[in-house]
Design a protein around this motif. Structure first.
Motif, PDB file in Angstrom:
ATOM      1  N   HIS A 188      46.179  42.430  37.893  1.00  0.00           N
ATOM      2  CA  HIS A 188      45.102  41.417  37.795  1.00  0.00           C
ATOM      3  C   HIS A 188      44.250  41.647  36.545  1.00  0.00           C
ATOM      4  N   SER A 205      41.060  41.998  55.003  1.00  0.00           N
ATOM      5  CA  SER A 205      41.706  40.958  54.207  1.00  0.00           C
ATOM      6  C   SER A 205      41.123  39.586  54.508  1.00  0.00           C
ATOM      7  N   THR A 206      41.195  38.709  53.495  1.00  0.00           N
ATOM      8  CA  THR A 206      40.764  37.314  53.703  1.00  0.00           C
ATOM      9  C   THR A 206      41.937  36.465  54.204  1.00  0.00           C
ATOM     10  N   SER A 207      43.140  37.045  54.258  1.00  0.00           N
ATOM     11  CA  SER A 207      44.351  36.261  54.544  1.00  0.00           C
ATOM     12  C   SER A 207      44.960  36.663  55.888  1.00  0.00           C
ATOM     13  N   LYS A 216      48.545  37.972  56.328  1.00  0.00           N
ATOM     14  CA  LYS A 216      48.995  39.276  55.801  1.00  0.00           C
ATOM     15  C   LYS A 216      48.976  40.387  56.863  1.00  0.00           C
ATOM     16  N   ARG A 221      53.364  42.607  44.154  1.00  0.00           N
ATOM     17  CA  ARG A 221      53.208  42.726  42.708  1.00  0.00           C
ATOM     18  C   ARG A 221      54.313  41.928  42.039  1.00  0.00           C
TER      19      ARG A 221
HETATM   20  P1  NAP Z   1      45.430  41.272  43.174  1.00  0.00           P
HETATM   21  O1  NAP Z   1      46.854  41.637  43.310  1.00  0.00           O
HETATM   22  O2  NAP Z   1      45.050  39.895  42.792  1.00  0.00           O
HETATM   23  O3  NAP Z   1      44.691  41.682  44.565  1.00  0.00           O
HETATM   24  C1  NAP Z   1      43.351  41.417  44.829  1.00  0.00           C
HETATM   25  C2  NAP Z   1      43.204  41.069  46.318  1.00  0.00           C
HETATM   26  O4  NAP Z   1      41.814  40.884  46.590  1.00  0.00           O
HETATM   27  C3  NAP Z   1      43.837  39.755  46.716  1.00  0.00           C
HETATM   28  O5  NAP Z   1      45.215  39.830  46.980  1.00  0.00           O
HETATM   29  C4  NAP Z   1      43.042  39.397  47.968  1.00  0.00           C
HETATM   30  O6  NAP Z   1      43.566  40.083  49.092  1.00  0.00           O
HETATM   31  C5  NAP Z   1      41.681  39.968  47.653  1.00  0.00           C
HETATM   32  N1  NAP Z   1      40.806  38.859  47.249  1.00  0.00           N
HETATM   33  C6  NAP Z   1      41.012  37.941  46.304  1.00  0.00           C
HETATM   34  N2  NAP Z   1      40.017  37.042  46.271  1.00  0.00           N
HETATM   35  C7  NAP Z   1      39.158  37.419  47.214  1.00  0.00           C
HETATM   36  C8  NAP Z   1      37.931  36.914  47.662  1.00  0.00           C
HETATM   37  N3  NAP Z   1      37.409  35.804  47.125  1.00  0.00           N
HETATM   38  N4  NAP Z   1      37.300  37.571  48.651  1.00  0.00           N
HETATM   39  C9  NAP Z   1      37.837  38.663  49.186  1.00  0.00           C
HETATM   40  N5  NAP Z   1      39.017  39.179  48.797  1.00  0.00           N
HETATM   41  C10 NAP Z   1      39.660  38.563  47.840  1.00  0.00           C
HETATM   42  O7  NAP Z   1      44.719  42.191  42.077  1.00  0.00           O
HETATM   43  P2  NAP Z   1      45.041  43.722  41.678  1.00  0.00           P
HETATM   44  O8  NAP Z   1      46.009  43.741  40.553  1.00  0.00           O
HETATM   45  O9  NAP Z   1      45.274  44.508  42.892  1.00  0.00           O
HETATM   46  O10 NAP Z   1      43.634  44.125  41.021  1.00  0.00           O
HETATM   47  C11 NAP Z   1      42.459  44.081  41.795  1.00  0.00           C
HETATM   48  C12 NAP Z   1      41.239  44.339  40.918  1.00  0.00           C
HETATM   49  O11 NAP Z   1      41.280  45.685  40.462  1.00  0.00           O
HETATM   50  C13 NAP Z   1      41.154  43.485  39.659  1.00  0.00           C
HETATM   51  O12 NAP Z   1      39.787  43.156  39.439  1.00  0.00           O
HETATM   52  C14 NAP Z   1      41.651  44.405  38.560  1.00  0.00           C
HETATM   53  O13 NAP Z   1      41.157  44.082  37.291  1.00  0.00           O
HETATM   54  C15 NAP Z   1      41.095  45.712  39.035  1.00  0.00           C
HETATM   55  N6  NAP Z   1      41.747  46.908  38.526  1.00  0.00           N
HETATM   56  C16 NAP Z   1      40.965  47.996  38.326  1.00  0.00           C
HETATM   57  C17 NAP Z   1      41.508  49.189  37.913  1.00  0.00           C
HETATM   58  C18 NAP Z   1      40.657  50.393  37.768  1.00  0.00           C
HETATM   59  O14 NAP Z   1      41.089  51.353  37.150  1.00  0.00           O
HETATM   60  N7  NAP Z   1      39.479  50.404  38.329  1.00  0.00           N
HETATM   61  C19 NAP Z   1      42.884  49.257  37.662  1.00  0.00           C
HETATM   62  C20 NAP Z   1      43.663  48.126  37.898  1.00  0.00           C
HETATM   63  C21 NAP Z   1      43.094  46.957  38.336  1.00  0.00           C
HETATM   64  P3  NAP Z   1      43.482  39.447  50.581  1.00  0.00           P
HETATM   65  O15 NAP Z   1      44.337  38.222  50.543  1.00  0.00           O
HETATM   66  O16 NAP Z   1      44.033  40.537  51.410  1.00  0.00           O
HETATM   67  O17 NAP Z   1      42.044  39.155  50.853  1.00  0.00           O
END
Ligand code: NAP
Ligand code: ZN
Ligand code: ZN
Length: 347
Positions: free
Chosen positions: A42, A206-208, A211, A339
């Motif tokens: 993401h 989770s919001t889904s 899942k 992913r």
């Molecule tokens: P992703 O695959 O899109 O997963 C995020 C999940 O969050 C979604 O599948 C959804 O799960 C939930 N979500 C989405 N919209 C939401 C909402 N409005 N309210 C509540 N839950 C919601 O993303 P990812 O690749 O795992 O990355 C997640 C975040 O981590 C991103 O912001 C990314 O930039 C960040 N990140 C940070 C690091 C770090 O080192 N800190 C490293 C990599 C990524 P549900 O359907 O289960 O709700």
């Protein structure tokens, strides 16, 4: 120079298109990889769409890279031609500061060179990520990948794996501990698998609703659908640790109430909007709210070896380069299972 095929977007709103980029010929300490697979994180989407501030275009994202070694510099001892290797979120750092010396290169005091949309240590050469056919990287920043694994399912470990492994380990995840994971996406599903492999009992928030079955198959014991506030009540004061992967602004309070006394809520999701926190939700029970950024090279290697030993792999959908825009749309809608990984043959 090596001419590499790549996919880039040219502005925050444009679609991905094929371009040619140049990779440097290997210096004495460099390794050149022919890329085999690259995951879609993401963070790629936040960056490419300018959600964290303006990116430089053309932007070639991708920091979950698995490749085959096709050239090595004269001084490289750790890799030989034909080895399988990985590259994660950064490709260089100063190597001299306290954080680099303590294997936390992601927090280099001087300059962590991120794999894409960053500048090399020279301060002027732009970095391009893994949505491409080849990459040249300093030997020390390249990870070893154990043979005999499904490599397309290993690629997401280079970011999603280490980003969740690092805080899970830091905050003592083991048998007898209870871990909550917020958001079942790329990071979230790896957090579930790794926490379970470390011996913890896992709860997914989770919001889904659809899942739930997957959450349990991936290793969770409990599933909380967050759209209804009352669903949080059964987890009040139960958890030692929460890994929060949500990529948008959200209210921490209902999750903080699920922590035990002295419990820790770790933010890894990077919402572009600021969140609000009620002081009382931390004060009552002396709870901690903190963050974590990927992990250093040493810990990333440790995580890769742990996952190989425990047979922890990502659940992926393998796509062609031409499907990147579609994959972005589905990821943003929370519809990734779990992913997207690009087959680099299609660049
Ligand atoms: P992703 O695959 O899109 O997963 C995020 C999940 O969050 C979604 O599948 C959804 O799960 C939930 N979500 C989405 N919209 C939401 C909402 N409005 N309210 C509540 N839950 C919601 O993303 P990812 O690749 O795992 O990355 C997640 C975040 O981590 C991103 O912001 C990314 O930039 C960040 N990140 C940070 C690091 C770090 O080192 N800190 C490293 C990599 C990524 P549900 O359907 O289960 O709700
Ligand atoms: Zn990432
Ligand atoms: Zn440094």
């Amino acid at each position: 120079m090596i001419q590499a095929k790549a996919y880039a977007n040219m502005s925050a709103t444009s679609k991905f298109q094929p371009i040619t980029i140049q990779r440097r010929d290997p210096g004495p300490g460099d390794v050149v990889l022919e890329i085999l697979f690259c995951g879609i994180c993401h963070s790629d989407i936040h960056t490419a769409r300018g959600e964290w501030g303006p990116a430089s275009y053309p932007c070639v994202p991708g920091h979950e890279i698995i490749g085959r070694v096709v050239q090595v510099g004269k001084k490289v001892k750790r890799f030989k031609l034909g080895d399988i290797a990985g590259v994660g979120c950064f490709v260089d750092s100063c190597g001299k500061c306290t954080n680099c010396k303590s294997h936390e290169e992601q927090f280099c005091d001087d300059h962590t060179v991120f794999t894409y949309d960053s500048l090399e240590l020279d301060g002027k050469t732009r970095t391009y990520g893994g949505y491409s056919s080849h990459i040249t990287v300093k030997d020390k920043y390249v990870l070893k990948i154990k043979k005999g694994q499904a490599l397309e399912r290993v690629a997401p470990l280079l970011c999603a794996g280490i980003t969740t492994y690092s805080p899970l380990k830091r905050y003592g995840t083991k048998k007898g501990k209870k871990v909550g994971v917020i958001g079942l996406g790329g990071l979230g599903h790896m957090a579930v698998k790794i926490a379970k492999a470390m011996g913890a009992e896992v709860t997914v928030f989770s919001t889904s609703a659809e899942k739930e079955k997957d959450a349990k198959r991936l290793g969770a014991k409990n599933f909380i659908l967050t759209s209804e506030h009352k669903n949080f009540s059964k987890m009040q004061g139960k958890l030692d640790l929460i890994i929060d992967t949500v990529s948008v602004k959200h209210d921490f309070s209902p999750y903080l109430s699920c922590l035990k006394m002295d419990g820790t809520h770790v933010l890894v999701g990077v919402a572009s909007e600021p969140n609000e926190v009620k002081a009382s939700s931390l004060i009552r029970g002396r709870k901690k709210l903190t963050g974590s950024l990927i992990g250093g090279i040493k810990e990333t290697q440790e995580m890769l070896d742990f996952c190989a030993r425990k047979k922890v792999l990502s659940d992926i959908e393998l796509i062609h380069a031409q499907q990147i825009d579609e994959a972005y749309e589905r990821t943003v809608k929370g519809q990734v299972k779990y992913r997207f990984v690009i087959d680099a043959k299609t660049f």
